[in-house]
Design a protein around this motif. Structure first.
Motif, PDB file in Angstrom:
ATOM      1  N   GLU A 123     -17.379   6.363   1.641  1.00  0.00           N
ATOM      2  CA  GLU A 123     -16.733   6.743   2.905  1.00  0.00           C
ATOM      3  C   GLU A 123     -16.333   8.212   2.938  1.00  0.00           C
ATOM      4  N   LYS A 151     -16.476   2.275  -2.610  1.00  0.00           N
ATOM      5  CA  LYS A 151     -16.181   2.413  -1.171  1.00  0.00           C
ATOM      6  C   LYS A 151     -15.590   3.774  -0.866  1.00  0.00           C
ATOM      7  N   THR A 189     -11.102   2.797   3.736  1.00  0.00           N
ATOM      8  CA  THR A 189     -10.675   1.537   3.113  1.00  0.00           C
ATOM      9  C   THR A 189      -9.630   1.790   2.021  1.00  0.00           C
ATOM     10  N   LYS A 236       0.903  -1.167   0.000  1.00  0.00           N
ATOM     11  CA  LYS A 236       0.000   0.000   0.000  1.00  0.00           C
ATOM     12  C   LYS A 236       0.925   1.195   0.000  1.00  0.00           C
ATOM     13  N   GLN A 268      -6.185   1.962   3.305  1.00  0.00           N
ATOM     14  CA  GLN A 268      -5.622   0.822   4.033  1.00  0.00           C
ATOM     15  C   GLN A 268      -5.429  -0.431   3.180  1.00  0.00           C
ATOM     16  N   GLU A 269      -6.346  -0.692   2.244  1.00  0.00           N
ATOM     17  CA  GLU A 269      -6.306  -1.974   1.513  1.00  0.00           C
ATOM     18  C   GLU A 269      -5.671  -1.821   0.135  1.00  0.00           C
ATOM     19  N   LYS A 325      -8.271   6.304   7.917  1.00  0.00           N
ATOM     20  CA  LYS A 325      -9.039   5.103   8.255  1.00  0.00           C
ATOM     21  C   LYS A 325      -9.885   4.586   7.088  1.00  0.00           C
ATOM     22  N   TYR A 383     -13.779  -0.850  -4.966  1.00  0.00           N
ATOM     23  CA  TYR A 383     -12.991   0.047  -4.113  1.00  0.00           C
ATOM     24  C   TYR A 383     -13.324   1.513  -4.412  1.00  0.00           C
TER      25      TYR A 383
END
Ligand code: NAP
Ligand code: MG
Length: 486
Positions: free
Chosen positions: A349, A345, A384, A258, A387-388, A382, A342
């Motif tokens: 978010e 997301k 997604t 990442k 982080q991913e 925080k 993604y």
């Protein structure tokens, strides 16, 4: 070379091309144009794998008994064959997983260079003399191969990764059973054809294609496979590591990333923009070392953002065989859907979508898995998408107040593969080198970009903490023997 027809690729076991006893094949198509069939590969069974392991086990003593020089001569021959077939193999690579032809040619040329580098290893030192406390004793180390090595590879570098695992395995005296990624198995089969054409002795190199859950898992579990080297996702890697550990086999895992780029207030912004685009979007973002987080100091944020967006808007997306296209498709429909989910997301978010975000569905793109280069801003730690691993052409921009905040955010992920900083300040460079938690530390250079003669690998959840490539490869592919003679 035995082939049932020109599009069907067989397993390679004990020096012969063999169909699986399942009598089933998998069809691989072109992600830029799903009507284009690249080839069919065997859906192998555990019986096929057992036969390959038996062959590798039978060949290992003879191969180990050869001198390093003799093993090296085989690798030089493989390199020459691969070089002579570069255009064919690079074209197959582009058709099978989508990266552009210049990228595929570069990867194949790298495969040639890796083979030559390790061929030379056959003549370099493999131990040290260590002074003994006994004045009449001679103490030294030497190295011995593991025996049979299982190689499990991903689809994103289907020429280079199999070679950077197989070449060191072979030069240090191991024999190999490789299971390539299903989605890019035709390309790997063509690499194995180069070993066959170079006359590698029977059983030294074996390839068995098939699903990860059957053949991959079978390699991890096989009692006659002494070491397993894996590159791929974290979920699969962890499982392979645990399986190998439980039966006492050596294992090596290179997994996700990442990767952040930090743009300091004194950075050369044009250089930083260029490296962010190349690191983040080339190969459609499908590199473990791809740049995915962009942490920019507030003093230069607006200027950097404008420059970045204006350059990305000019990028051309299309079939990687077309010379006008800078970025190819996602490697498969499922990869495309993962990237799109993604992006959803990110929006849900609360990140701000600045550019792209959509599948391309006009007449030029509808038969492939193309997606627009995508940029988000206002991305918080925080989320997604912070982080991913996305493994697609998506950049997440975050404005930072200070260098210290940038370092803190850069390290605030489970991964630790690669990171870069753009700055001309020596203090910042040194602090970054010290404090960043990654295996590949890059200053004024993109996060992606590795050299075959240098150790490669990650920290934290990106790796089993071993290193591949360069001389570091000897650590995994051999065991040390400490010898004392009186
Ligand atoms: P993957 O799904 O983990 O697959 C990698 C390999 O493992 C494939 O050959 C796959 O076979 C096999 N496999 C799948 N399930 C298995 C199981 N249960 N047991 C044993 N083997 C199994 O990864 P991928 O999608 O091909 O590749 C993308 C990932 O690789 C990303 O996370 C990327 O970051 C990582 N990567 C890391 C590096 C690095 O050096 N750190 C380099 C490149 C890529 P099938 O193809 O048949 O499923
Ligand atoms: Mg996969």
């Amino acid at each position: 070379m035995l082939k049932t027809d020109e599009q069907t690729y067989l397993n390679f076991i004990n020096g012969k091309w063999k169909a699986s006893n399942s009598a089933e094949v998998k069809k691989n198509t072109n992600p830029a144009n799903k009507e284009d069939v690249v080839g069919f590969v065997q859906k192998s069974t555990l019986a096929d794998l057992n036969e390959a392991v038996e062959a590798a086990k039978g060949a290992k003593d003879g191969w180990h008994k050869l001198s390093g020089d003799a093993r090296g001569k085989y690798l030089y021959k493989v390199a020459n064959v691969l070089e002579s077939r570069l255009e064919d193999i690079a074209t197959t690579l582009t058709r099978e997983m989508g990266k552009t032809l210049p990228e595929a040619r570069g990867e194949t040329a790298r495969g040639v260079a890796i083979l030559r580098y390790y061929a030379g290893e056959g003549l370099r030192e493999i131990g040290n003399v260590i002074p003994s406390t006994d004045s009449e004793g001679l103490m030294f180390t030497t190295r011995t191969p593991l025996g049979v090595v299982g190689v499990i590879t991903p689809w994103n570098f289907p020429v280079a990764i199999p070679i950077w695992k197989m070449a060191p395995a072979l030069i240090y005296g191991n024999t190999v059973v490789i299971k390539p990624a299903s989605e890019a198995a035709v390309t790997c089969a063509k690499v194995i054809e180069c070993f066959a054409e170079a006359g590698i002795p029977e059983g030294v190199v074996n390839m068995v294609t098939g699903s990860g859950s059957v053949i991959g898992q079978g390699i991890a579990e096989h009692p006659d496979i002494n070491g397993v080297t894996f590159t791929g996702s974290n979920a699969v890697g962890k499982q392979i590591g645990q399986t190998a550990l439980a039966r006492g086999a050596k294992y090596q895992l290179e997994m996700g990333g990442k990767n952040p780029v930090i743009v300091a207030e004194d950075a050369d912004l044009d250089l930083a923009v260029k490296a962010t685009i190349s690191g983040g979007l080339s190969s459609t973002g499908q590199k473990c070392t791809a740049t995915s987080r962009v942490l920019v100091h507030k003093a230069v944020y607006d200027e950097f953002k404008q420059k970045l967006l204006s350059q990305i808007e000019k990028l051309t997306v299309g079939d990687g065989l077309g010379t006008q296209n800078w970025m190819g498709p996602c490697s498969s429909e499922s990869q495309l859907n993962t990237v799109l989910s993604y992006i959803e997301k990110g929006k849900e978010e609360g990140a701000t979508l600045l550019l792209g975000g959509n599948r391309l569905m006009d007449s030029e793109h509808e038969s492939g898995y193309f997606i627009e280069p995508t940029v988000f801003e206002n991305v918080t730690p925080k989320m997604t998408i912070s982080q991913e691993e996305i493994f697609g052409p998506v950049l997440a921009l975050t404005k930072v107040d200070s260098f210290e905040e940038a370092i803190q955010l850069a390290n605030d992920v489970e991964f630790g593969l690669s990171a870069s900083i753009f700055t001309n300040n020596i203090q910042k460079m040194l602090a970054f080198i010290n404090d960043i938690e990654v295996g590949m530390v890059r200053v004024n250079a993109e996060t992606a970009g590795v050299e075959l003669q240098a150790p490669f690998g990650g920290m934290k959840n990106s790796s089993s903490h071993s290193r591949e490539q360069g001389r570091a490869a000897i650590e995994f592919f051999t065991s040390i023997k400490t010898v004392f003679i009186k």
